[in-house]
Design an enzyme around this catalytic site. Structure first.
Site, mmCIF file in Angstrom:
data_model
loop_
_atom_site.group_PDB
_atom_site.id
_atom_site.type_symbol
_atom_site.label_atom_id
_atom_site.label_comp_id
_atom_site.label_asym_id
_atom_site.label_seq_id
_atom_site.Cartn_x
_atom_site.Cartn_y
_atom_site.Cartn_z
ATOM 1 N NE ARG A 1 -2.421 -1.984 3.142
ATOM 2 C CZ ARG A 1 -2.813 -2.138 4.402
ATOM 3 N NH1 ARG A 1 -3.768 -1.378 4.894
ATOM 4 N NH2 ARG A 1 -2.232 -3.032 5.171
ATOM 5 C CG ASN B 1 -0.421 -0.840 7.258
ATOM 6 O OD1 ASN B 1 0.524 -1.609 7.351
ATOM 7 N ND2 ASN B 1 -1.383 -0.769 8.152
ATOM 8 C CB SER C 1 33.619 46.833 -2.173
ATOM 9 O OG SER C 1 33.291 46.989 -0.821
HETATM 10 C C1 UD1 Z 1 -0.609 -8.302 12.386
HETATM 11 C C2 UD1 Z 1 -1.223 -9.248 13.390
HETATM 12 C C3 UD1 Z 1 -2.482 -8.629 13.955
HETATM 13 C C4 UD1 Z 1 -2.175 -7.289 14.574
HETATM 14 C C5 UD1 Z 1 -1.458 -6.396 13.576
HETATM 15 C C6 UD1 Z 1 -0.976 -5.143 14.264
HETATM 16 C C7 UD1 Z 1 -0.664 -11.510 12.655
HETATM 17 C C8 UD1 Z 1 -1.176 -12.713 11.981
HETATM 18 N N1 UD1 Z 1 -1.537 -10.504 12.731
HETATM 19 O O1 UD1 Z 1 -1.513 -8.161 11.327
HETATM 20 O O2 UD1 Z 1 -3.036 -9.467 14.939
HETATM 21 O O3 UD1 Z 1 -3.371 -6.665 15.018
HETATM 22 O O4 UD1 Z 1 -0.312 -7.070 13.036
HETATM 23 O O5 UD1 Z 1 -0.413 -4.277 13.345
HETATM 24 O O6 UD1 Z 1 0.431 -11.479 13.118
HETATM 25 N N2 UD1 Z 1 5.874 -9.564 8.147
HETATM 26 C C9 UD1 Z 1 6.975 -10.290 7.755
HETATM 27 N N3 UD1 Z 1 6.776 -11.449 7.053
HETATM 28 C C10 UD1 Z 1 5.554 -11.898 6.728
HETATM 29 C C11 UD1 Z 1 4.433 -11.139 7.111
HETATM 30 C C12 UD1 Z 1 4.626 -9.975 7.816
HETATM 31 O O7 UD1 Z 1 8.103 -9.921 8.033
HETATM 32 O O8 UD1 Z 1 5.471 -12.959 6.097
HETATM 33 C C13 UD1 Z 1 6.088 -8.314 8.889
HETATM 34 C C14 UD1 Z 1 5.681 -7.110 8.068
HETATM 35 O O9 UD1 Z 1 6.809 -6.559 7.412
HETATM 36 C C15 UD1 Z 1 5.142 -6.144 9.096
HETATM 37 C C16 UD1 Z 1 4.643 -7.046 10.221
HETATM 38 O O10 UD1 Z 1 5.246 -8.308 10.012
HETATM 39 O O11 UD1 Z 1 6.120 -5.307 9.621
HETATM 40 C C17 UD1 Z 1 3.149 -7.158 10.284
HETATM 41 O O12 UD1 Z 1 2.682 -7.721 9.097
HETATM 42 P P1 UD1 Z 1 1.269 -7.329 8.519
HETATM 43 O O13 UD1 Z 1 1.033 -8.097 7.299
HETATM 44 O O14 UD1 Z 1 1.142 -5.847 8.447
HETATM 45 O O15 UD1 Z 1 0.322 -7.892 9.669
HETATM 46 P P2 UD1 Z 1 -1.175 -7.548 9.855
HETATM 47 O O16 UD1 Z 1 -1.977 -8.311 8.891
HETATM 48 O O17 UD1 Z 1 -1.342 -6.088 9.892
HETATM 49 CA CA CA Z 2 0.249 -3.930 9.381
#
Ligand code: UD1
Ligand code: CA
Length: 466
Positions: free
Chosen positions: A18, A230, A408
């Site tokens: 995003r 995000n 100057s």
């Molecule tokens: C996650 C949580 C959710 C919480 C939210 C808070 C899980 C399943 N869900 O959701 O409960 O409310 O964060 O913001 O954990 N990342 C990786 N590798 C991956 C996936 C993610 O490194 O395979 C990292 C991303 O870079 C990011 C963070 O983990 O910094 C969170 O990932 P994101 O996909 O934003 O999680 P949410 O779906 O928002």
């Molecule tokens: Ca997130």
């Protein structure tokens, strides 16, 4: 409470779709500092034994920004937060203590909050402690499920939640502390049995509860702190909050800000007490400002070092350069290119220095320019005096020794040296060195035409009669 070793794991492998950006999300800046560095700064204050960043998308650029501040583990495919944490395990081998897990895109979290979470976890003797917060609109977040005794019993992701669970306003911030052995045991049990087909770290909490292990929750009041960025709108919001904090911190440390909302100060800036900063000024990068300075309106400092008692008049810019104690610059002046202004100097108005050094007590007046120039102490450089450092192909140096006087409108064609106590007469174009104590003049002699006005008047009248 016995102090146990701490490790920090920062998840930063996600794509950040995003943001619509070629730059990896954790490298987007808040107050002039990449988000991942904000997180690393805060975790460093907890003095962890190890810090691990899980990288994936944009791994090389992330590694470069992280440097030796953490070890990195690669998550080749983004299969969820649980999978990302599993990818950090090799770097945790042999570690026995508590593991703080957090994200690389939460620039506003404070040391107090993370430190408080670690403390709470240890006080409770928990195997896992999750940081929660209450929000008005919990859309998209994991919901905290509590049992009849109000203990945390699990986390349900928005997409997997029932209508009843969707109504819960207490959410998972994504920040946890785990006891290391419990974490690795729980990670072995999680499965991609959910709507997204991912390995959820949140499921590790449910696993530990099912095993009857103590799981605690800690709620943070200020939900802005745990805000994840995000998209660019959230980036701007994080920036606004971070800037407010920086301004408030400086004011509490004894710095006067006139019209604070109009003043932009980056995270890497320090300002001494009793300094006054005027409206519209920008203090950016690794800038340091001393005590008792007066920074007037619309001044820009970018990676500048400013001594004590300096006056920077309106619309002055200092970039990657330094200004010594009690000097006065501007208005409308530009100091750049690793220039150094000594103590008790005067520069401007509308003067420019580039890759130049001005010795203590020297003055460089209005509309003058110094490029690739070294100026000694007590030198006077008159209005409009200019060094010609560029011949169209190459840059050349100018040296002006102590107590010299440059009149100057003098043009100094580099390379050239003006000796100690030498004088360059106003309006001269000098191409050769000037020895110490001499006067160099380069001008055509002044002609005087007598009765010029009378002659012109007669000529005009003669023309009128025709
Ligand atoms: C996650 C949580 C959710 C919480 C939210 C808070 C899980 C399943 N869900 O959701 O409960 O409310 O964060 O913001 O954990 N990342 C990786 N590798 C991956 C996936 C993610 O490194 O395979 C990292 C991303 O870079 C990011 C963070 O983990 O910094 C969170 O990932 P994101 O996909 O934003 O999680 P949410 O779906 O928002
Ligand atoms: Ca997130």
């Amino acid at each position: 409470m016995p102090s146990r070793p701490l490790a920090c794991v920062i998840l930063a492998a996600g794509e950040g779709t995003r943001m619509k950006s070629d730059i990896p999300k954790p490298l987007h800046e808040v107050c002039g500092k990449p988000m991942i560095c904000h997180v690393l700064d805060v975790t460093a204050e907890l003095e962890p034994e190890r810090t691990v960043v899980v990288v994936g998308v944009g791994a090389d650029r992330l590694r470069e920004a992280i440097g030796d501040r953490a070890v990195t583990c690669e998550q080749p495919e983004q299969l969820g937060t649980g999978h990302a944490t599993i990818c950090a395990e090799p770097a945790l081998e042999g570690f026995d203590g508590d593991v703080l897990v957090t994200y690389g895109d939460i620039p506003l979290v404070t040391r107090e909050t993370l430190g408080g979470l670690v403390r709470r976890h240890r006080e409770q003797g928990a195997s896992a402690t999750v940081l929660t917060t209450k929000v008005d609109d919990p859309t998209g977040y994991g919901r905290i499920i509590r049992d009849a005794t109000d203990a945390v019993s699990g986390i349900v992701e928005h997409r997997d939640a029932t209508d009843e669970q969707l109504a819960i306003r207490e959410i998972n911030t994504g920040i946890y502390v785990f006891e290391a052995q419990s974490l690795s045991a729980a990670l072995q049990e999680i499965s991609p049995d959910n709507v997204q087909g991912e390995l959820y770290l949140t499921d590790a909490i449910g696993v530990l509860v099912a095993y009857g292990r103590p799981v605690a929750g800690m709620m943070v009041e200020d939900s802005a702190q745990t805000m994840g960025v995000n998209d660019r709108v959230q980036l701007a919001e994080a920036e606004r909050i971070a800037r407010d904090r920086i301004r408030e911190h400086l004011m509490r440390e004894g710095v006067t800000l006139i019209d604070p909302p109009s003043i932009f100060i980056d995270a890497g800036v320090t300002v001494g007490r009793d300094t006054v900063i005027g409206p519209g000024s920008h203090l950016l990068g690794e800038t340091t400002v001393g005590e008792r300075c007066e920074i007037r309106g619309h001044v820009t400092l970018r990676s500048a070092t400013i001594g004590d008692g300096v006056l920077l008049r309106d619309h002055t810019t200092v970039e990657e350069s330094s200004v010594g104690h009690e000097s006065q610059i501007g208005p409308f002046s530009l100091i750049r290119g690793n220039s150094e202004v000594g103590a008790e100097c005067k520069v401007g108005s509308s003067a420019e220095m580039n890759r130049s050094h001005l010795g203590d007590g020297s003055k460089m007046q209005h509309f003058s320019y110094l490029g690739d120039t070294t100026v000694g102490k007590g030198v006077n450089i008159g209005a409009g005096a200019v060094t010609c450092n560029y011949d169209g192909c190459e840059k050349h140096c100018t040296k002006i020794e102590d107590s010299a006087f440059i009149g100057s409108d003098v043009i100094l064609i580099a390379p050239i040296t003006i000796g100690e106590n030498a004088y360059a007469g106003a309006g001269s174009v000098l191409t050769r060195d000037v020895a110490a104590g001499t006067l160099a003049l380069e001008r055509t002699e002044q002609r005087v035409v007598e009765d010029w006005h009378e002659r012109m008047r007669k000529r005009r009248e003669g023309l009128g009669k025709q």
